[in-house]
Scaffold this motif. Sequence first.
Motif, PDB file in Angstrom:
ATOM      1  N   ALA A   1       0.842  -1.204   0.000  1.00  0.00           N
ATOM      2  CA  ALA A   1       0.000   0.000   0.000  1.00  0.00           C
ATOM      3  C   ALA A   1       0.876   1.253   0.000  1.00  0.00           C
ATOM      4  O   ALA A   1       0.611   2.218  -0.739  1.00  0.00           O
ATOM      5  N   GLU A   2       1.936   1.224   0.802  1.00  0.00           N
ATOM      6  CA  GLU A   2       2.862   2.363   0.871  1.00  0.00           C
ATOM      7  C   GLU A   2       3.581   2.551  -0.476  1.00  0.00           C
ATOM      8  O   GLU A   2       3.750   3.680  -0.940  1.00  0.00           O
ATOM      9  N   ALA A   3       3.995   1.442  -1.098  1.00  0.00           N
ATOM     10  CA  ALA A   3       4.685   1.520  -2.394  1.00  0.00           C
ATOM     11  C   ALA A   3       3.768   2.133  -3.449  1.00  0.00           C
ATOM     12  O   ALA A   3       4.207   2.957  -4.271  1.00  0.00           O
ATOM     13  N   LEU A   4       2.493   1.760  -3.452  1.00  0.00           N
ATOM     14  CA  LEU A   4       1.548   2.320  -4.419  1.00  0.00           C
ATOM     15  C   LEU A   4       1.284   3.800  -4.141  1.00  0.00           C
ATOM     16  O   LEU A   4       1.168   4.613  -5.071  1.00  0.00           O
ATOM     17  N   TYR A   5       1.191   4.161  -2.870  1.00  0.00           N
ATOM     18  CA  TYR A   5       0.980   5.561  -2.491  1.00  0.00           C
ATOM     19  C   TYR A   5       2.129   6.426  -3.006  1.00  0.00           C
ATOM     20  O   TYR A   5       1.921   7.482  -3.606  1.00  0.00           O
ATOM     21  N   ASN A   6       3.368   5.930  -2.789  1.00  0.00           N
ATOM     22  CA  ASN A   6       4.552   6.671  -3.243  1.00  0.00           C
ATOM     23  C   ASN A   6       4.606   6.761  -4.763  1.00  0.00           C
ATOM     24  O   ASN A   6       5.078   7.751  -5.319  1.00  0.00           O
ATOM     25  N   ALA A   7       4.129   5.694  -5.458  1.00  0.00           N
ATOM     26  CA  ALA A   7       4.141   5.688  -6.925  1.00  0.00           C
ATOM     27  C   ALA A   7       3.170   6.710  -7.503  1.00  0.00           C
ATOM     28  O   ALA A   7       3.325   7.140  -8.652  1.00  0.00           O
ATOM     29  N   MET A   8       2.167   7.113  -6.692  1.00  0.00           N
ATOM     30  CA  MET A   8       1.162   8.069  -7.186  1.00  0.00           C
ATOM     31  C   MET A   8       1.297   9.450  -6.550  1.00  0.00           C
ATOM     32  O   MET A   8       0.535  10.359  -6.865  1.00  0.00           O
ATOM     33  N   LYS A   9       2.257   9.612  -5.656  1.00  0.00           N
ATOM     34  CA  LYS A   9       2.429  10.865  -4.922  1.00  0.00           C
ATOM     35  C   LYS A   9       3.090  11.913  -5.812  1.00  0.00           C
ATOM     36  O   LYS A   9       3.955  11.589  -6.615  1.00  0.00           O
ATOM     37  N   GLY A  10       2.733  13.148  -5.639  1.00  0.00           N
ATOM     38  CA  GLY A  10       3.380  14.226  -6.369  1.00  0.00           C
ATOM     39  C   GLY A  10       2.907  14.320  -7.808  1.00  0.00           C
ATOM     40  O   GLY A  10       1.848  13.821  -8.184  1.00  0.00           O
ATOM     41  N   PHE A  11       3.775  14.975  -8.638  1.00  0.00           N
ATOM     42  CA  PHE A  11       3.410  15.212 -10.035  1.00  0.00           C
ATOM     43  C   PHE A  11       3.681  13.954 -10.863  1.00  0.00           C
ATOM     44  O   PHE A  11       4.768  13.399 -10.834  1.00  0.00           O
ATOM     45  N   GLY A  12       2.675  13.487 -11.597  1.00  0.00           N
ATOM     46  CA  GLY A  12       2.841  12.273 -12.399  1.00  0.00           C
ATOM     47  C   GLY A  12       2.784  11.032 -11.528  1.00  0.00           C
ATOM     48  O   GLY A  12       2.641  11.093 -10.302  1.00  0.00           O
ATOM     49  N   SER A  13       2.927   9.871 -12.153  1.00  0.00           N
ATOM     50  CA  SER A  13       2.889   8.618 -11.400  1.00  0.00           C
ATOM     51  C   SER A  13       3.873   7.624 -12.006  1.00  0.00           C
ATOM     52  O   SER A  13       4.163   7.682 -13.196  1.00  0.00           O
ATOM     53  N   ASP A  14       4.370   6.734 -11.171  1.00  0.00           N
ATOM     54  CA  ASP A  14       5.323   5.719 -11.617  1.00  0.00           C
ATOM     55  C   ASP A  14       4.524   4.494 -12.095  1.00  0.00           C
ATOM     56  O   ASP A  14       4.274   3.557 -11.340  1.00  0.00           O
ATOM     57  N   LYS A  15       4.143   4.534 -13.359  1.00  0.00           N
ATOM     58  CA  LYS A  15       3.278   3.476 -13.904  1.00  0.00           C
ATOM     59  C   LYS A  15       3.959   2.108 -13.877  1.00  0.00           C
ATOM     60  O   LYS A  15       3.315   1.086 -13.658  1.00  0.00           O
ATOM     61  N   GLU A  16       5.262   2.102 -14.121  1.00  0.00           N
ATOM     62  CA  GLU A  16       6.008   0.839 -14.122  1.00  0.00           C
ATOM     63  C   GLU A  16       5.922   0.165 -12.758  1.00  0.00           C
ATOM     64  O   GLU A  16       5.705  -1.051 -12.656  1.00  0.00           O
ATOM     65  N   ALA A  17       6.085   0.965 -11.690  1.00  0.00           N
ATOM     66  CA  ALA A  17       6.024   0.410 -10.328  1.00  0.00           C
ATOM     67  C   ALA A  17       4.618  -0.117 -10.034  1.00  0.00           C
ATOM     68  O   ALA A  17       4.456  -1.174  -9.404  1.00  0.00           O
ATOM     69  N   ILE A  18       3.603   0.615 -10.492  1.00  0.00           N
ATOM     70  CA  ILE A  18       2.213   0.201 -10.254  1.00  0.00           C
ATOM     71  C   ILE A  18       1.929  -1.130 -10.948  1.00  0.00           C
ATOM     72  O   ILE A  18       1.402  -2.065 -10.338  1.00  0.00           O
ATOM     73  N   LEU A  19       2.294  -1.226 -12.218  1.00  0.00           N
ATOM     74  CA  LEU A  19       1.975  -2.461 -12.949  1.00  0.00           C
ATOM     75  C   LEU A  19       2.795  -3.639 -12.432  1.00  0.00           C
ATOM     76  O   LEU A  19       2.291  -4.761 -12.340  1.00  0.00           O
TER      77      LEU A  19
END
Length: 659
Positions: free
Chosen positions: A18-36
């Motif tokens: 849950a924390e990893a997903l929160y960080n992947a979506m935090k701030g400007f833009g999102s880390d799509k690679e980490a999410i998938l």
Amino acid sequence: VYRGSVKDFQGFDANQDAEALYNAMKGFGSDKEAILDLITSRSNKQRVEICQAYKSLYGKDLIADLKYELTGKFERLIVSLMRPPAYGDAKEIKDAISGVGTDEKCLIEILASRTNQEIHDLVAAYKDAYERDLEADIVGDTSGHFKKMLIVLLQGAREEDDVVSEDLVQQDAKDLLEAGELKWGTDEAQFIYILGRRSRQHLRLVFDEYLKIAGKPIERSIRAELSGDFEKLMLAVVKCIRSRAEYFAERLYKAMKGLGTRDNTLIRIMVSRSEIDMLDIREVFRTKYEKSLYNMIKEDTSGEYKKALLKLCGGDDDAAGEFFPEAAQVAYRMWELSAVKVELRGTVQPAGDFNDDGDAQVLRKAMKGLGTDEGAIIEVVTKRSNAQRQQILKAYKAHYGRDLMADLKSELSGSLAKLILGLMLTPAQYDAKQLRKAVEGAGTDESVLIEIMATRNNQEIRAINEAYQEAYHKSLEDDLSSDTSGHFKRILVSLALGNRDEGPENLTQAHEDAKKLADVSSNDSSDSLETRFLSILCTRSYPHLRRVFQEFIKMTNHDVEHAIKKRMSGDVRDAFVAIVRSVKNKPAFFADKLYKSMKGAGTDERTLTRIMISRSEIDLFNIRGEFIDLFDKSLHHMIEKDTSGDYRKALLVLCGGED
């Protein structure tokens, strides 16, 4: 054995994810690679726990955040993965019946393929999510027999007893036949009751019994007797009873083939089957379409969407080069079906009240003077049997002292001329001419050599040899030997002898033959792999070879065709595959050749003409049936769409009807 491609992640920690997903979506833009990477490597149960942990840690809804951060197909895929299976199905059905129009294909796919328990869970999830009754919504959005069958399936009341009554199997097969093929009109209620209630094991045996008594598969009768969405639903039920993996493999293939991609279908199946039978679907896909699901997704999609789908797919079967039990079961079932005796029927029958002199006069009148009456020529030539055409040739010569073939050649041109002149030759003369064209001049048309030599019976081969010698004053064997080489030459020469055994199967010998074909360890050059295959595939009878192929599957979990493709190449591979397919189901072999001659840009008129002529009095009616089974469109329709003018008119007469 677990057959999904997505498994529980070892060392799973919901809070950490849950924390990893929160960080992947935090701030400007999102880390799509980490999410998938994270979401596609967790099981559905673990994803549900992550949603709960996310809410506990951040007071936010994870699915809402994912919807906000992601876009397009990738967003739809990731969000679908976050829902429990029953809620995913409920959402798909809600979308299918909301708004203007109904997505009947989605309703069919879900309700035809789910188990009783999955249906019960779906109904409960729909009620919970939308505070509505699913049955009432489907009743309000559908109609007729389609609606009735959907409601039957929605009860989740299919019998689950594995004990099967042989008497009831025979009675159900008889009832289905009498409700359709043997009845004026169709008793749809009987189809709904039997296909909607009986157990899977029972229905598989009913389908086998139906094939025996009707001489055709149940699918073909459904296509003939039912129509519209009801027909599509019943076909889907039959396919799922036979093999859910095969049904979903076909759905995935159709979602990606041709221009454009049906992304909703692709997403729905990849998500819903990822923890059930994705490995089985992959195996059947590889066997049936000769390419891996992984590679087709790779070629047809892009970006993070593609990466996520490939993760769900779980591996590339082209790279692995393996063949697994589910695909073997599908292949084995196909062999068993092919062994059932089905009456072969041509589409051209001898004309009643035949008058050779009268026909000769019609043809002379059609070619006399300025212009040519192509319609009259087509009407006579395509509606007479080959034996009757030979009588017309003689009558024309006797009446007018002229050579009908020479006159036709002078008056007609292009594709129509080739078709009409081909019909006027005897079958042996026509095949001999095609073989001669394939070997003369620069280059060799190996595909024609393979098609003819691999599919003709002993009597036909001997007649071809005689016709070839008479027409070209040299033996067919000599020409084949001088124009080909190596193992390919040996295969053709063996087939050209017309000495295939014609006896029944020998189970003991079949087991030994299968063992011989399966042996990859032999280092004896005099007993090469190709030699062993040649000695069996070119000499054993068709009934015996069917038994050999069944024994091969039992012994290796491989289909013999797959083994040939994996272990051989070039013309040798193509020749052996053609023999195997001819043994397995000759009409299906020719249906596939006809389809390939017309699909895509341009038409291979030489192949189309050759098959329509050579099979018109043997099994073209059966080829038509296989064509529509394999490609969901009729041969008549494809000829109509892909050809033109008088050539098309003549082909459609030979085709013999619209299915």
